[in-house]
Design a protein around this motif. Sequence first.
Motif, PDB file in Angstrom:
ATOM      1  N   THR A   1       8.975   4.628   3.013  1.00 49.65           N
ATOM      2  CA  THR A   1      10.407   4.368   3.147  1.00 49.65           C
ATOM      3  C   THR A   1      11.105   4.565   1.819  1.00 49.65           C
ATOM      4  O   THR A   1      10.488   4.551   0.745  1.00 49.65           O
ATOM      5  CB  THR A   1      10.701   2.931   3.614  1.00 49.65           C
ATOM      6  OG1 THR A   1      10.136   2.000   2.683  1.00 49.65           O
ATOM      7  CG2 THR A   1      10.195   2.666   5.016  1.00 49.65           C
TER       8      THR A   1
ATOM      9  N   MET B   1      10.130  -3.044   5.484  1.00 45.22           N
ATOM     10  CA  MET B   1       9.916  -1.703   6.030  1.00 45.22           C
ATOM     11  C   MET B   1       9.790  -1.705   7.553  1.00 45.22           C
ATOM     12  O   MET B   1       9.786  -0.636   8.167  1.00 45.22           O
ATOM     13  CB  MET B   1       8.641  -1.090   5.435  1.00 45.22           C
ATOM     14  CG  MET B   1       8.726  -0.734   3.967  1.00 45.22           C
ATOM     15  SD  MET B   1       7.153  -0.090   3.337  1.00 45.22           S
ATOM     16  CE  MET B   1       7.003   1.461   4.230  1.00 45.22           C
TER      17      MET B   1
ATOM     18  N   CYS C   1      10.777  -6.397  -1.070  1.00 45.47           N
ATOM     19  CA  CYS C   1      10.432  -5.489   0.029  1.00 45.47           C
ATOM     20  C   CYS C   1       8.953  -5.534   0.386  1.00 45.47           C
ATOM     21  O   CYS C   1       8.596  -5.502   1.570  1.00 45.47           O
ATOM     22  CB  CYS C   1      10.872  -4.068  -0.316  1.00 45.47           C
ATOM     23  SG  CYS C   1      12.665  -3.901  -0.511  1.00 45.47           S
ATOM     24  N   VAL C   2       8.081  -5.601  -0.613  1.00 42.90           N
ATOM     25  CA  VAL C   2       6.649  -5.682  -0.335  1.00 42.90           C
ATOM     26  C   VAL C   2       6.327  -6.985   0.387  1.00 42.90           C
ATOM     27  O   VAL C   2       5.568  -7.000   1.370  1.00 42.90           O
ATOM     28  CB  VAL C   2       5.827  -5.540  -1.633  1.00 42.90           C
ATOM     29  CG1 VAL C   2       4.364  -5.910  -1.399  1.00 42.90           C
ATOM     30  CG2 VAL C   2       5.930  -4.114  -2.170  1.00 42.90           C
TER      31      VAL C   2
ATOM     32  N   THR D   1       7.865  -6.892   4.023  1.00 44.85           N
ATOM     33  CA  THR D   1       7.097  -5.950   4.839  1.00 44.85           C
ATOM     34  C   THR D   1       5.761  -6.550   5.243  1.00 44.85           C
ATOM     35  O   THR D   1       5.353  -6.492   6.415  1.00 44.85           O
ATOM     36  CB  THR D   1       6.864  -4.639   4.061  1.00 44.85           C
ATOM     37  OG1 THR D   1       8.127  -4.037   3.771  1.00 44.85           O
ATOM     38  CG2 THR D   1       5.997  -3.678   4.855  1.00 44.85           C
TER      39      THR D   1
ATOM     40  N   CYS E   1       6.126   1.758  -0.129  1.00 42.16           N
ATOM     41  CA  CYS E   1       7.407   1.063  -0.079  1.00 42.16           C
ATOM     42  C   CYS E   1       8.327   1.422  -1.250  1.00 42.16           C
ATOM     43  O   CYS E   1       8.106   0.979  -2.382  1.00 42.16           O
ATOM     44  CB  CYS E   1       7.161  -0.447  -0.054  1.00 42.16           C
ATOM     45  SG  CYS E   1       8.639  -1.431   0.202  1.00 42.16           S
ATOM     46  N   ASP E   2       9.324   2.249  -0.979  1.00 38.42           N
ATOM     47  CA  ASP E   2      10.500   2.432  -1.842  1.00 38.42           C
ATOM     48  C   ASP E   2      10.198   2.906  -3.266  1.00 38.42           C
ATOM     49  O   ASP E   2      10.863   2.469  -4.227  1.00 38.42           O
ATOM     50  CB  ASP E   2      11.302   1.126  -1.914  1.00 38.42           C
ATOM     51  CG  ASP E   2      11.748   0.631  -0.558  1.00 38.42           C
ATOM     52  OD1 ASP E   2      11.623   1.380   0.427  1.00 38.42           O
ATOM     53  OD2 ASP E   2      12.221  -0.518  -0.479  1.00 38.42           O
TER      54      ASP E   2
ATOM     55  N   VAL F   1      -0.734  -1.637   1.586  1.00 38.97           N
ATOM     56  CA  VAL F   1       0.638  -1.633   1.092  1.00 38.97           C
ATOM     57  C   VAL F   1       0.680  -1.455  -0.421  1.00 38.97           C
ATOM     58  O   VAL F   1       0.012  -2.179  -1.165  1.00 38.97           O
ATOM     59  CB  VAL F   1       1.361  -2.941   1.477  1.00 38.97           C
ATOM     60  CG1 VAL F   1       2.802  -2.943   0.949  1.00 38.97           C
ATOM     61  CG2 VAL F   1       1.364  -3.127   2.998  1.00 38.97           C
TER      62      VAL F   1
END
Length: 207
Positions: free
Chosen positions: A54, A89, A118-119, A122, A17-18, A110
Amino acid sequence: MAAPTRRLGMATTYIICDLQEKFRSAIHEFPKVVSTTQKLLKASQILDIPVIATTQLRGKLGETCPELGLDAPDGVATKCHADKSAFSMWVPEVQKAFKALGDGKRECVVVGIESHICVTQTTLDLLKEGHKVYVIADGVSSCNAQEVPIALARLRAEGAIITTSESLLYETMGDAAIGEFKQMSGLVKEYSKSTKDNLTSLCSWKL
Protein backbone atom coordinates in the motif's frame (compact mmCIF):
# COMPACT_ATOMS: atom_id res chain seq x y z
CA MET A 1 11.70 -40.86 2.24
CA ALA A 2 9.08 -38.20 1.55
CA ALA A 3 10.16 -35.12 -0.37
CA PRO A 4 10.92 -32.15 1.93
CA THR A 5 8.30 -29.45 2.21
CA ARG A 6 8.49 -25.86 3.36
CA ARG A 7 7.73 -25.13 7.00
CA LEU A 8 5.61 -22.09 6.12
CA GLY A 9 3.27 -23.11 3.34
CA MET A 10 1.82 -21.52 0.25
CA ALA A 11 -0.51 -19.42 2.42
CA THR A 12 2.38 -17.08 3.24
CA THR A 13 1.89 -13.48 2.08
CA TYR A 14 4.26 -10.51 2.31
CA ILE A 15 2.63 -7.25 3.41
CA ILE A 16 4.53 -4.04 2.51
CA CYS A 17 3.21 -0.99 4.36
CA ASP A 18 3.67 2.53 2.97
CA LEU A 19 7.36 2.52 2.03
CA GLN A 20 7.15 5.76 0.08
CA GLU A 21 9.85 8.11 -1.15
CA LYS A 22 8.50 11.12 0.80
CA PHE A 23 9.16 9.33 4.10
CA ARG A 24 12.86 8.74 3.38
CA SER A 25 14.14 11.72 5.40
CA ALA A 26 11.58 11.43 8.19
CA ILE A 27 11.75 7.79 9.29
CA HIS A 28 14.45 6.49 11.63
CA GLU A 29 16.92 4.37 9.60
CA PHE A 30 14.60 4.31 6.61
CA PRO A 31 17.26 2.88 4.22
CA LYS A 32 17.66 -0.10 6.56
CA VAL A 33 13.93 -0.83 6.40
CA VAL A 34 14.10 -0.66 2.61
CA SER A 35 17.12 -2.98 2.56
CA THR A 36 15.34 -5.63 4.63
CA THR A 37 12.28 -5.30 2.41
CA GLN A 38 14.41 -5.77 -0.70
CA LYS A 39 15.76 -9.01 0.74
CA LEU A 40 12.27 -10.28 1.46
CA LEU A 41 11.03 -9.29 -1.99
CA LYS A 42 13.86 -11.26 -3.60
CA ALA A 43 12.89 -14.22 -1.42
CA SER A 44 9.29 -13.81 -2.56
CA GLN A 45 10.39 -14.33 -6.14
CA ILE A 46 12.45 -17.42 -5.30
CA LEU A 47 9.73 -18.98 -3.14
CA ASP A 48 6.74 -17.70 -5.15
CA ILE A 49 5.22 -15.81 -2.24
CA PRO A 50 2.51 -13.25 -3.11
CA VAL A 51 3.10 -9.60 -2.21
CA ILE A 52 0.53 -7.00 -1.17
CA ALA A 53 1.55 -3.35 -0.80
CA THR A 54 0.00 0.00 0.00
CA THR A 55 0.76 3.68 -0.16
CA GLN A 56 -0.62 6.34 2.19
CA LEU A 57 -2.22 9.22 0.26
CA ARG A 58 -0.03 8.71 -2.79
CA GLY A 59 -1.07 12.01 -4.36
CA LYS A 60 0.45 13.93 -1.45
CA LEU A 61 3.12 11.57 -0.16
CA GLY A 62 4.39 10.05 -3.39
CA GLU A 63 5.04 6.66 -4.88
CA THR A 64 6.62 3.60 -3.30
CA CYS A 65 10.44 3.80 -3.23
CA PRO A 66 11.68 2.92 -6.73
CA GLU A 67 14.45 0.60 -5.51
CA LEU A 68 11.81 -1.86 -4.30
CA GLY A 69 10.76 -2.35 -7.92
CA LEU A 70 7.15 -3.06 -7.05
CA ASP A 71 5.14 -3.60 -10.25
CA ALA A 72 8.11 -2.53 -12.40
CA PRO A 73 8.55 -4.51 -15.66
CA ASP A 74 11.66 -6.20 -14.26
CA GLY A 75 10.61 -6.03 -10.61
CA VAL A 76 8.19 -7.73 -8.24
CA ALA A 77 4.56 -8.07 -9.27
CA THR A 78 2.10 -7.42 -6.47
CA LYS A 79 -1.30 -9.01 -5.99
CA CYS A 80 -2.48 -5.59 -4.85
CA HIS A 81 -0.81 -2.18 -4.62
CA ALA A 82 -3.54 -0.04 -3.10
CA ASP A 83 -3.59 3.61 -2.10
CA LYS A 84 -5.37 4.46 1.14
CA SER A 85 -6.23 7.18 3.60
CA ALA A 86 -6.94 4.75 6.45
CA PHE A 87 -3.97 3.93 8.62
CA SER A 88 -4.63 0.19 8.50
CA MET A 89 -3.86 -1.63 5.27
CA TRP A 90 -7.02 -3.72 5.74
CA VAL A 91 -8.94 -1.67 3.18
CA PRO A 92 -11.41 -3.07 0.60
CA GLU A 93 -8.78 -3.48 -2.13
CA VAL A 94 -6.55 -5.51 0.18
CA GLN A 95 -9.47 -7.55 1.46
CA LYS A 96 -10.37 -8.35 -2.16
CA ALA A 97 -6.78 -9.44 -2.85
CA PHE A 98 -6.88 -11.76 0.16
CA LYS A 99 -10.10 -13.34 -1.09
CA ALA A 100 -8.50 -13.86 -4.50
CA LEU A 101 -5.65 -15.74 -2.83
CA GLY A 102 -8.11 -18.15 -1.19
CA ASP A 103 -10.55 -18.38 1.66
CA GLY A 104 -8.16 -19.87 4.20
CA LYS A 105 -6.24 -18.06 6.92
CA ARG A 106 -2.85 -16.80 5.85
CA GLU A 107 0.61 -16.36 7.36
CA CYS A 108 1.19 -12.63 6.93
CA VAL A 109 4.69 -11.16 7.05
CA VAL A 110 4.56 -7.42 7.74
CA VAL A 111 7.23 -4.79 7.05
CA GLY A 112 7.01 -1.03 6.62
CA ILE A 113 6.12 2.13 8.47
CA GLU A 114 5.19 3.49 10.91
CA SER A 115 5.54 0.82 13.55
CA HIS A 116 3.15 2.40 16.02
CA ILE A 117 0.53 3.56 13.52
CA CYS A 118 -0.02 1.80 10.18
CA VAL A 119 1.95 -1.34 11.03
CA THR A 120 0.18 -1.65 14.38
CA GLN A 121 -3.32 -1.09 13.03
CA THR A 122 -2.72 -3.41 10.06
CA THR A 123 -1.43 -6.16 12.35
CA LEU A 124 -4.35 -5.80 14.75
CA ASP A 125 -6.83 -6.06 11.88
CA LEU A 126 -5.11 -9.12 10.40
CA LEU A 127 -5.11 -10.81 13.81
CA LYS A 128 -8.79 -9.96 14.25
CA GLU A 129 -9.49 -11.68 10.92
CA GLY A 130 -7.79 -14.82 12.22
CA HIS A 131 -4.56 -14.60 10.24
CA LYS A 132 -1.16 -15.46 11.72
CA VAL A 133 1.07 -12.38 11.66
CA TYR A 134 4.85 -12.12 11.68
CA VAL A 135 6.16 -8.58 12.21
CA ILE A 136 9.76 -8.26 11.04
CA ALA A 137 11.73 -6.30 13.64
CA ASP A 138 14.50 -5.35 11.22
CA GLY A 139 11.91 -4.30 8.65
CA VAL A 140 9.80 -1.74 10.52
CA SER A 141 10.44 1.74 11.91
CA SER A 142 8.88 5.07 12.86
CA CYS A 143 9.80 8.75 12.80
CA ASN A 144 10.72 8.46 16.48
CA ALA A 145 12.87 5.42 17.20
CA GLN A 146 11.49 5.15 20.72
CA GLU A 147 8.05 4.26 19.34
CA VAL A 148 9.28 1.01 17.79
CA PRO A 149 9.92 -1.25 20.82
CA ILE A 150 6.73 -0.04 22.50
CA ALA A 151 4.69 -0.88 19.39
CA LEU A 152 6.31 -4.29 18.97
CA ALA A 153 5.81 -5.16 22.63
CA ARG A 154 2.12 -4.34 22.28
CA LEU A 155 1.78 -6.39 19.08
CA ARG A 156 3.50 -9.37 20.71
CA ALA A 157 1.03 -9.13 23.58
CA GLU A 158 -1.83 -9.04 21.07
CA GLY A 159 -0.62 -12.30 19.50
CA ALA A 160 1.71 -11.28 16.69
CA ILE A 161 5.06 -13.04 16.26
CA ILE A 162 7.97 -10.60 16.45
CA THR A 163 10.94 -12.02 14.55
CA THR A 164 13.76 -11.09 12.20
CA SER A 165 14.03 -11.35 8.44
CA GLU A 166 16.68 -14.07 8.48
CA SER A 167 14.82 -16.16 11.06
CA LEU A 168 11.65 -15.82 8.98
CA LEU A 169 13.39 -16.94 5.78
CA TYR A 170 14.81 -20.06 7.40
CA GLU A 171 11.49 -20.82 9.09
CA THR A 172 9.78 -20.52 5.71
CA MET A 173 12.18 -23.06 4.20
CA GLY A 174 12.28 -25.44 7.16
CA ASP A 175 14.58 -27.90 5.37
CA ALA A 176 17.90 -27.48 3.56
CA ALA A 177 16.82 -30.19 1.12
CA ILE A 178 14.10 -28.09 -0.52
CA GLY A 179 14.74 -27.22 -4.15
CA GLU A 180 15.06 -23.49 -3.53
CA PHE A 181 17.64 -23.76 -0.76
CA LYS A 182 20.69 -22.98 -2.92
CA GLN A 183 19.13 -19.76 -4.19
CA MET A 184 17.97 -18.81 -0.72
CA SER A 185 21.39 -19.53 0.76
CA GLY A 186 22.89 -17.25 -1.89
CA LEU A 187 20.41 -14.53 -0.97
CA VAL A 188 21.29 -14.78 2.72
CA LYS A 189 24.99 -14.47 1.85
CA GLU A 190 24.30 -11.52 -0.48
CA TYR A 191 22.64 -9.64 2.37
CA SER A 192 24.91 -10.87 5.17
CA LYS A 193 26.55 -7.51 5.90
CA SER A 194 23.41 -5.44 5.48
CA THR A 195 21.49 -7.84 7.71
CA LYS A 196 24.01 -7.26 10.52
CA ASP A 197 23.89 -3.51 9.96
CA ASN A 198 20.10 -3.46 9.87
CA LEU A 199 19.82 -5.47 13.08
CA THR A 200 22.30 -3.18 14.83
CA SER A 201 20.44 -0.06 13.71
CA LEU A 202 16.85 -1.22 14.13
CA CYS A 203 16.97 -3.82 16.89
CA SER A 204 19.36 -2.45 19.49
CA TRP A 205 16.50 -2.27 22.01
CA LYS A 206 15.31 -5.16 24.16
CA LEU A 207 11.70 -6.34 24.29
